[in-house]
Scaffold this active site. Structure first.
Site, PDB file in Angstrom:
ATOM      1  N   ASN A   9       0.871  -1.172   0.000  1.00 45.46           N
ATOM      2  CA  ASN A   9       0.000   0.000   0.000  1.00 45.46           C
ATOM      3  C   ASN A   9       0.913   1.228   0.000  1.00 45.46           C
ATOM      4  O   ASN A   9       1.443   1.599   1.036  1.00 45.46           O
ATOM      5  CB  ASN A   9      -0.892  -0.027   1.249  1.00 45.46           C
ATOM      6  CG  ASN A   9      -1.657   1.275   1.432  1.00 45.46           C
ATOM      7  OD1 ASN A   9      -1.787   2.062   0.502  1.00 45.46           O
ATOM      8  ND2 ASN A   9      -2.157   1.505   2.647  1.00 45.46           N
ATOM      9  N   TRP A  10       1.077   1.815  -1.161  1.00 46.83           N
ATOM     10  CA  TRP A  10       2.004   2.953  -1.278  1.00 46.83           C
ATOM     11  C   TRP A  10       1.489   4.202  -0.591  1.00 46.83           C
ATOM     12  O   TRP A  10       2.218   5.183  -0.454  1.00 46.83           O
ATOM     13  CB  TRP A  10       2.244   3.279  -2.758  1.00 46.83           C
ATOM     14  CG  TRP A  10       3.076   2.290  -3.496  1.00 46.83           C
ATOM     15  CD1 TRP A  10       3.783   1.237  -2.979  1.00 46.83           C
ATOM     16  CD2 TRP A  10       3.303   2.267  -4.925  1.00 46.83           C
ATOM     17  NE1 TRP A  10       4.431   0.568  -3.991  1.00 46.83           N
ATOM     18  CE2 TRP A  10       4.153   1.175  -5.190  1.00 46.83           C
ATOM     19  CE3 TRP A  10       2.865   3.058  -5.978  1.00 46.83           C
ATOM     20  CZ2 TRP A  10       4.573   0.860  -6.491  1.00 46.83           C
ATOM     21  CZ3 TRP A  10       3.281   2.743  -7.264  1.00 46.83           C
ATOM     22  CH2 TRP A  10       4.129   1.657  -7.514  1.00 46.83           C
ATOM     23  N   LYS A  11       0.223   4.226  -0.220  1.00 48.73           N
ATOM     24  CA  LYS A  11      -0.396   5.445   0.329  1.00 48.73           C
ATOM     25  C   LYS A  11      -0.168   6.595  -0.654  1.00 48.73           C
ATOM     26  O   LYS A  11      -0.169   6.365  -1.866  1.00 48.73           O
ATOM     27  CB  LYS A  11       0.148   5.745   1.726  1.00 48.73           C
ATOM     28  CG  LYS A  11       0.082   4.495   2.615  1.00 48.73           C
ATOM     29  CD  LYS A  11       0.313   4.758   4.062  1.00 48.73           C
ATOM     30  CE  LYS A  11       0.242   3.433   4.817  1.00 48.73           C
ATOM     31  NZ  LYS A  11       0.132   3.598   6.239  1.00 48.73           N
ATOM     32  N   HIS A  96      -9.434   1.416   4.622  1.00 50.15           N
ATOM     33  CA  HIS A  96      -8.115   1.493   5.249  1.00 50.15           C
ATOM     34  C   HIS A  96      -8.192   2.419   6.468  1.00 50.15           C
ATOM     35  O   HIS A  96      -8.946   3.395   6.479  1.00 50.15           O
ATOM     36  CB  HIS A  96      -7.076   2.021   4.246  1.00 50.15           C
ATOM     37  CG  HIS A  96      -5.707   2.027   4.834  1.00 50.15           C
ATOM     38  ND1 HIS A  96      -5.224   3.096   5.542  1.00 50.15           N
ATOM     39  CD2 HIS A  96      -4.757   1.060   4.870  1.00 50.15           C
ATOM     40  CE1 HIS A  96      -4.010   2.778   5.986  1.00 50.15           C
ATOM     41  NE2 HIS A  96      -3.710   1.558   5.587  1.00 50.15           N
ATOM     42  N   GLU A 168      -5.676  -4.792  10.476  1.00 45.26           N
ATOM     43  CA  GLU A 168      -4.611  -3.823  10.724  1.00 45.26           C
ATOM     44  C   GLU A 168      -4.929  -3.047  12.000  1.00 45.26           C
ATOM     45  O   GLU A 168      -5.706  -2.080  11.966  1.00 45.26           O
ATOM     46  CB  GLU A 168      -4.492  -2.837   9.562  1.00 45.26           C
ATOM     47  CG  GLU A 168      -4.088  -3.464   8.258  1.00 45.26           C
ATOM     48  CD  GLU A 168      -3.503  -2.422   7.305  1.00 45.26           C
ATOM     49  OE1 GLU A 168      -2.366  -2.607   6.880  1.00 45.26           O
ATOM     50  OE2 GLU A 168      -4.182  -1.423   7.012  1.00 45.26           O
ATOM     51  N   GLY A 174       2.292   2.309  10.914  1.00 49.74           N
ATOM     52  CA  GLY A 174       3.255   3.406  10.797  1.00 49.74           C
ATOM     53  C   GLY A 174       3.927   3.782  12.099  1.00 49.74           C
ATOM     54  O   GLY A 174       4.542   4.836  12.205  1.00 49.74           O
ATOM     55  N   SER A 213       3.208  -1.987  10.477  1.00 48.16           N
ATOM     56  CA  SER A 213       4.657  -1.989  10.715  1.00 48.16           C
ATOM     57  C   SER A 213       5.348  -3.281  10.288  1.00 48.16           C
ATOM     58  O   SER A 213       6.301  -3.732  10.939  1.00 48.16           O
ATOM     59  CB  SER A 213       4.974  -1.640  12.170  1.00 48.16           C
ATOM     60  OG  SER A 213       4.533  -0.312  12.437  1.00 48.16           O
ATOM     61  N   GLY A 234       2.665  -0.884   4.335  1.00 48.23           N
ATOM     62  CA  GLY A 234       2.664   0.519   3.939  1.00 48.23           C
ATOM     63  C   GLY A 234       4.075   1.049   3.733  1.00 48.23           C
ATOM     64  O   GLY A 234       4.686   0.882   2.673  1.00 48.23           O
ATOM     65  N   GLY A 235       4.627   1.672   4.775  1.00 50.32           N
ATOM     66  CA  GLY A 235       5.910   2.377   4.672  1.00 50.32           C
ATOM     67  C   GLY A 235       7.020   1.567   4.017  1.00 50.32           C
ATOM     68  O   GLY A 235       7.787   2.090   3.192  1.00 50.32           O
TER      69      GLY A 235
HETATM   70  P1  PGA Z   1       2.642   0.461   7.734  1.00 50.29           P
HETATM   71  O1  PGA Z   1       1.184   0.676   7.098  1.00 50.29           O
HETATM   72  O2  PGA Z   1       3.190  -0.805   7.114  1.00 50.29           O
HETATM   73  O3  PGA Z   1       3.419   1.691   7.330  1.00 50.29           O
HETATM   74  O4  PGA Z   1       2.464   0.329   9.196  1.00 50.29           O
HETATM   75  C1  PGA Z   1       0.336  -0.414   6.853  1.00 50.29           C
HETATM   76  C2  PGA Z   1      -0.889   0.079   6.154  1.00 50.29           C
HETATM   77  O5  PGA Z   1      -1.267   1.227   6.423  1.00 50.29           O
HETATM   78  O6  PGA Z   1      -1.500  -0.615   5.334  1.00 50.29           O
END
Ligand code: PGA
Length: 249
Positions: A9-11, A96, A168, A174, A213, A234-235
């Site tokens: 998930n690149w956001k 999300h 999640e 994050g 994370s 995500g990150g």
């Molecule tokens: P993260 O985000 O891996 O940066 O914690 C996960 C997500 O928001 O899908």
């Protein structure tokens, strides 16, 4: 054999130019595996860059991070399910944590988005999870059951619908804090049980992913845990080099 699902998930990162370079680097390094599906949830503007890079592949999917439920019309700034499909998306992320907590999306709105995705013949991945306050108040199980039921409440023909769930915990997204594999497995078990009540044995085919994370160091351990069918990242998915390590963990 159930395929593990590795979803990036690149956001709000990787516009079309960066998306194209990312996909070149990723596809150069990634060795296809029978037992894995990779999904790249890109911003809507980068969908064609991702979908054209993976044209013809069945093991890597292009996904969009959000849709609006109407098909078209006066909804400035929104992207509909048919438009995302036209740009090459085959799966939609719904609900999300950032959609829920930054943009105030409700379970009822998530339900309409799942319904719109199914109507457009797109798969969807419904995200859910508790805040730290809800966790400390002992509300996690009842909350995720409710988010699951409410989010899926408008999906037509649920028993044959093509969807996935991502658990999640909000406090893990994050933050560098990860649920332990055992804790995540326990919640996945709760979700699986609830799904069985809703759709019977078909529940066993629905992938339930963990997110929060995940990084190259903890991905393999989480993936190996009971009832964790994949990871939503995500990150650590924004750079191709880091994502390659996770996709191959
Ligand atoms: P993260 O985000 O891996 O940066 O914690 C996960 C997500 O928001 O899908």
């Amino acid at each position: 054999m159930k395929r593990k699902v590795l979803a990036a998930n690149w956001k709000m990162n990787n516009g079309p130019t960066a998306a194209k370079s990312f996909m070149e680097e990723f596809l150069r390094g990634y060795k296809s595996r029978e037992d894995r599906t990779v999904i790249i949830f890109s911003p809507a503007v980068s969908l064609t860059a991702v979908s054209s890079a993976i044209a013809g592949r069945r093991d890597v999917l292009a996904g969009v991070q959000n849709i609006y439920w109407a098909e078209k019309g006066a909804f400035t700034g929104e992207t509909s399910a048919p438009m995302a499909a036209d740009a090459g998306a085959t799966i939609v992320l719904v609900g999300h944590s950032e959609r829920r907590h930054v943009f105030g999306e409700s379970d009822a709105q998530c339900a309409r988005k799942c319904q719109a995705a199914a109507k457009a013949h797109l798969r969807f991945m419904l995200c859910l999870g508790e805040t730290i306050e809800q966790r400390e108040a002992g509300e996690t199980e009842s909350l995720v059951r409710r988010q699951l039921r409410d989010g899926l409440s408008q999906t037509p023909n649920l028993i044959s619908a093509d969807f996935m769930i991502a658990y999640e915990p909000v406090w893990a997204i994050g933050t560098g804090l990860t649920a332990s594999a055992a804790d995540a497995s326990a919640i996945h078990g709760v979700l699986r049980g609830e799904l069985r009540q809703m759709i019977g044995t078909r529940a066993d085919e629905i992938p339930i992913l963990y997110g929060g994370s995940v990084n190259p160091g903890n991905a393999a351990g989480l993936l190996a845990a009971d009832d964790i069918d994949g990871l939503l990242v995500g990150g650590a998915s924004v750079e191709a080099s880091s994502w390659l390590k996770i996709a191959q963990a």
